[in-house]
Design a protein around this motif. Structure first.
Motif, mmCIF file in Angstrom:
data_model
loop_
_atom_site.group_PDB
_atom_site.id
_atom_site.type_symbol
_atom_site.label_atom_id
_atom_site.label_comp_id
_atom_site.label_asym_id
_atom_site.label_seq_id
_atom_site.Cartn_x
_atom_site.Cartn_y
_atom_site.Cartn_z
ATOM 1 N N PRO A 110 0.503 -1.272 0.200
ATOM 2 C CA PRO A 110 -0.030 -0.139 -0.100
ATOM 3 C C PRO A 110 0.596 1.514 -0.063
ATOM 4 C CG PRO A 110 0.201 -0.791 2.265
ATOM 5 C CD PRO A 110 0.795 -1.970 1.681
ATOM 6 N N HIS A 111 0.527 2.004 -0.774
ATOM 7 C CA HIS A 111 1.052 3.692 -0.636
ATOM 8 C C HIS A 111 0.158 4.696 -0.669
ATOM 9 C CE1 HIS A 111 3.178 1.335 -3.583
ATOM 10 N NE2 HIS A 111 3.915 2.055 -3.498
ATOM 11 N N GLY A 112 -0.801 4.309 0.451
ATOM 12 C CA GLY A 112 -1.888 5.314 0.851
ATOM 13 C C GLY A 112 -2.138 5.714 -0.270
ATOM 14 N N LEU A 113 -2.686 7.496 0.275
ATOM 15 C CA LEU A 113 -3.282 8.250 -1.219
ATOM 16 C C LEU A 113 -2.628 8.094 -2.588
ATOM 17 C CD1 LEU A 113 -4.520 11.683 0.537
ATOM 18 C CD2 LEU A 113 -6.080 10.104 -0.411
ATOM 19 N N ALA A 114 -1.426 7.623 -2.521
ATOM 20 C CA ALA A 114 -0.825 7.656 -3.768
ATOM 21 C C ALA A 114 -2.042 7.026 -4.705
ATOM 22 C CB ALA A 114 0.005 7.271 -3.614
ATOM 23 N N ASP A 115 -2.442 5.474 -3.901
ATOM 24 C CA ASP A 115 -3.076 4.266 -4.751
ATOM 25 C C ASP A 115 -4.265 5.453 -5.610
ATOM 26 O OD1 ASP A 115 -1.769 2.061 -4.462
ATOM 27 O OD2 ASP A 115 -1.612 2.064 -2.152
ATOM 28 N N HIS A 116 -5.004 5.596 -4.453
ATOM 29 C CA HIS A 116 -6.713 5.969 -5.495
ATOM 30 C C HIS A 116 -6.055 7.293 -6.155
ATOM 31 C CE1 HIS A 116 -8.782 5.180 -2.038
ATOM 32 N NE2 HIS A 116 -7.967 5.487 -1.324
ATOM 33 N N TRP A 117 -4.641 7.708 -6.525
ATOM 34 C CA TRP A 117 -4.059 8.643 -7.281
ATOM 35 C C TRP A 117 -3.516 8.362 -8.806
ATOM 36 C CZ3 TRP A 117 -4.404 13.593 -9.233
ATOM 37 C CH2 TRP A 117 -4.488 13.641 -10.294
ATOM 38 N N LEU A 118 -3.410 7.489 -8.003
ATOM 39 C CA LEU A 118 -3.062 5.756 -9.524
ATOM 40 C C LEU A 118 -2.974 4.972 -10.119
ATOM 41 C CD1 LEU A 118 1.160 5.274 -7.880
ATOM 42 C CD2 LEU A 118 0.723 7.106 -10.055
ATOM 43 N N ALA A 119 -5.608 5.045 -9.462
ATOM 44 C CA ALA A 119 -5.618 3.843 -9.613
ATOM 45 C C ALA A 119 -6.144 3.833 -11.649
ATOM 46 C CB ALA A 119 -7.023 3.539 -9.529
ATOM 47 N N PRO A 120 -5.955 4.844 -11.956
ATOM 48 C CA PRO A 120 -6.256 4.628 -13.369
ATOM 49 C C PRO A 120 -4.886 3.909 -14.392
ATOM 50 C CG PRO A 120 -6.770 6.965 -13.437
ATOM 51 C CD PRO A 120 -5.860 6.602 -11.730
ATOM 52 N N ILE A 121 -3.518 4.251 -13.384
ATOM 53 C CA ILE A 121 -2.677 3.314 -14.303
ATOM 54 C C ILE A 121 -2.549 1.350 -14.593
ATOM 55 C CG2 ILE A 121 0.247 3.021 -14.325
ATOM 56 C CD1 ILE A 121 0.074 5.604 -13.198
ATOM 57 N N ARG A 122 -3.007 1.132 -12.886
ATOM 58 C CA ARG A 122 -3.811 -0.030 -12.489
ATOM 59 C C ARG A 122 -5.105 -0.207 -13.376
ATOM 60 N NH1 ARG A 122 -1.717 -1.978 -7.422
ATOM 61 N NH2 ARG A 122 -1.423 -0.047 -6.317
ATOM 62 N N GLY A 123 -5.537 0.369 -13.693
ATOM 63 C CA GLY A 123 -6.468 0.080 -15.284
ATOM 64 C C GLY A 123 -5.779 -0.053 -16.345
ATOM 65 N N ILE A 124 -5.324 -0.011 -16.606
ATOM 66 C CA ILE A 124 -4.332 0.230 -17.772
ATOM 67 C C ILE A 124 -3.346 -0.964 -17.933
ATOM 68 C CG2 ILE A 124 -2.363 1.316 -19.313
ATOM 69 C CD1 ILE A 124 -3.299 4.364 -18.955
ATOM 70 N N ALA A 125 -2.851 -1.077 -16.520
ATOM 71 C CA ALA A 125 -2.405 -2.961 -17.064
ATOM 72 C C ALA A 125 -3.150 -3.373 -16.723
ATOM 73 C CB ALA A 125 -1.527 -2.736 -15.277
ATOM 74 N N ARG A 126 -4.091 -3.238 -16.113
ATOM 75 C CA ARG A 126 -5.755 -4.476 -16.249
ATOM 76 C C ARG A 126 -5.553 -4.683 -18.032
ATOM 77 N NH1 ARG A 126 -7.277 -2.790 -11.690
ATOM 78 N NH2 ARG A 126 -8.637 -1.683 -12.448
ATOM 79 N N GLN A 127 -5.788 -3.481 -18.272
ATOM 80 C CA GLN A 127 -6.139 -3.416 -20.185
ATOM 81 C C GLN A 127 -5.149 -3.982 -20.886
ATOM 82 O OE1 GLN A 127 -7.665 0.381 -21.459
ATOM 83 N NE2 GLN A 127 -7.904 -0.475 -23.308
ATOM 84 N N TYR A 128 -3.637 -3.897 -20.289
ATOM 85 C CA TYR A 128 -3.092 -4.078 -21.727
ATOM 86 C C TYR A 128 -1.880 -5.528 -20.982
ATOM 87 C CZ TYR A 128 -4.044 -0.323 -24.497
ATOM 88 O OH TYR A 128 -4.653 0.292 -25.470
ATOM 89 N N ALA A 129 -2.602 -6.512 -20.215
ATOM 90 C CA ALA A 129 -2.402 -6.877 -19.262
ATOM 91 C C ALA A 129 -1.732 -8.177 -19.784
ATOM 92 C CB ALA A 129 -2.807 -8.123 -17.898
ATOM 93 N N ILE A 130 -1.706 -8.663 -21.490
ATOM 94 C CA ILE A 130 -1.871 -9.670 -22.042
ATOM 95 C C ILE A 130 -0.033 -9.046 -23.151
ATOM 96 C CG2 ILE A 130 -1.818 -11.019 -24.353
ATOM 97 C CD1 ILE A 130 -4.919 -11.118 -23.577
#
Ligand code: CO
Length: 204
Positions: A110-130
């Protein structure tokens, strides 16, 4: 340390004035930058320095990992001012390799608030996981994610009502995606530029 900073500021302003006596008088009158730069807060990627631009030549917005949240009032206010008042011609979303924010978004801790801020990047990582999974090193995956985050950012900027309105009235403004290499100091064009012709369905 603050005193050092203030001393350097005096030296700089004296040097500038010696080179061009009316430099500050001219700049204080107005700003007319051609560029709006949206980049990472990383201290190693200062827009003016890496792009070789002088004060007055680039309007700047920076945040951790240059994330474009479509509801970020701070970014949207700067974007609206850049487009509607300053009439910038080029909007640059610039990411960089070796980005701490990108790295944090790929970690489980966990990184605290940064995890909320960075959520769109996690979404991109899921989208391009392959695609990301085909790369064999963590560094290569993070670099690709940094590029994808820029491409997504360009798309989101282009989709804002601010840009759509500007293009509808015929404004010549283009949105570009660049990535900066900390290791070689080079900016690379990711080839994901959007201008009105694309939004209009490729009519031009
Ligand atoms: Co960064």
């Amino acid at each position: 340390m603050l005193n050092d900073l203030l001393k350097r500021n005096v030296d700089w302003s004296v040097e500038r004035t010696e080179r061009e006596p009316d430099y500050f008088a001219r700049l204080s009158e107005q700003q007319a930058p051609e560029f709006f730069w949206i980049g990472c807060s990383d201290s190693r990627v200062p827009a003016n320095v890496v792009a070789g631009l002088e004060p007055g030549e680039v309007f700047v917005h920076r945040n951790v990992a240059n994330v474009i949240h479509s509801t970020d009032l701070n970014m949207l206010s700067a974007l609206e001012f850049a487009v509607d008042v300053l009439h910038v011609r080029e909007i640059i979303v610039c990411g960089h390799y070796g980005c701490g924010g990108i790295k944090a978004s790929t970690e489980d801790m966990p990184h605290g608030l940064a995890d909320h801020w960075l959520a769109p990047i996690r979404g991109i990582a899921r989208q391009y996981a392959i695609d990301l999974g085909r790369l064999h090193s963590l560094e290569a995956r993070q670099d690709m994610l940094a590029e994808l985050n820029v491409v997504e950012g360009v798309r989101r900027i282009a989709e804002t009502p601010i840009l759509q309105r500007a293009w509808a009235r015929g404004a010549k403004v283009c949105v570009h995606g660049l990535i900066y290499g900390l290791k070689d100091g080079r900016l690379r064009d990711l080839g994901c530029s959007v201008d009105m012709s694309i939004v209009a369905g490729g009519a031009v």
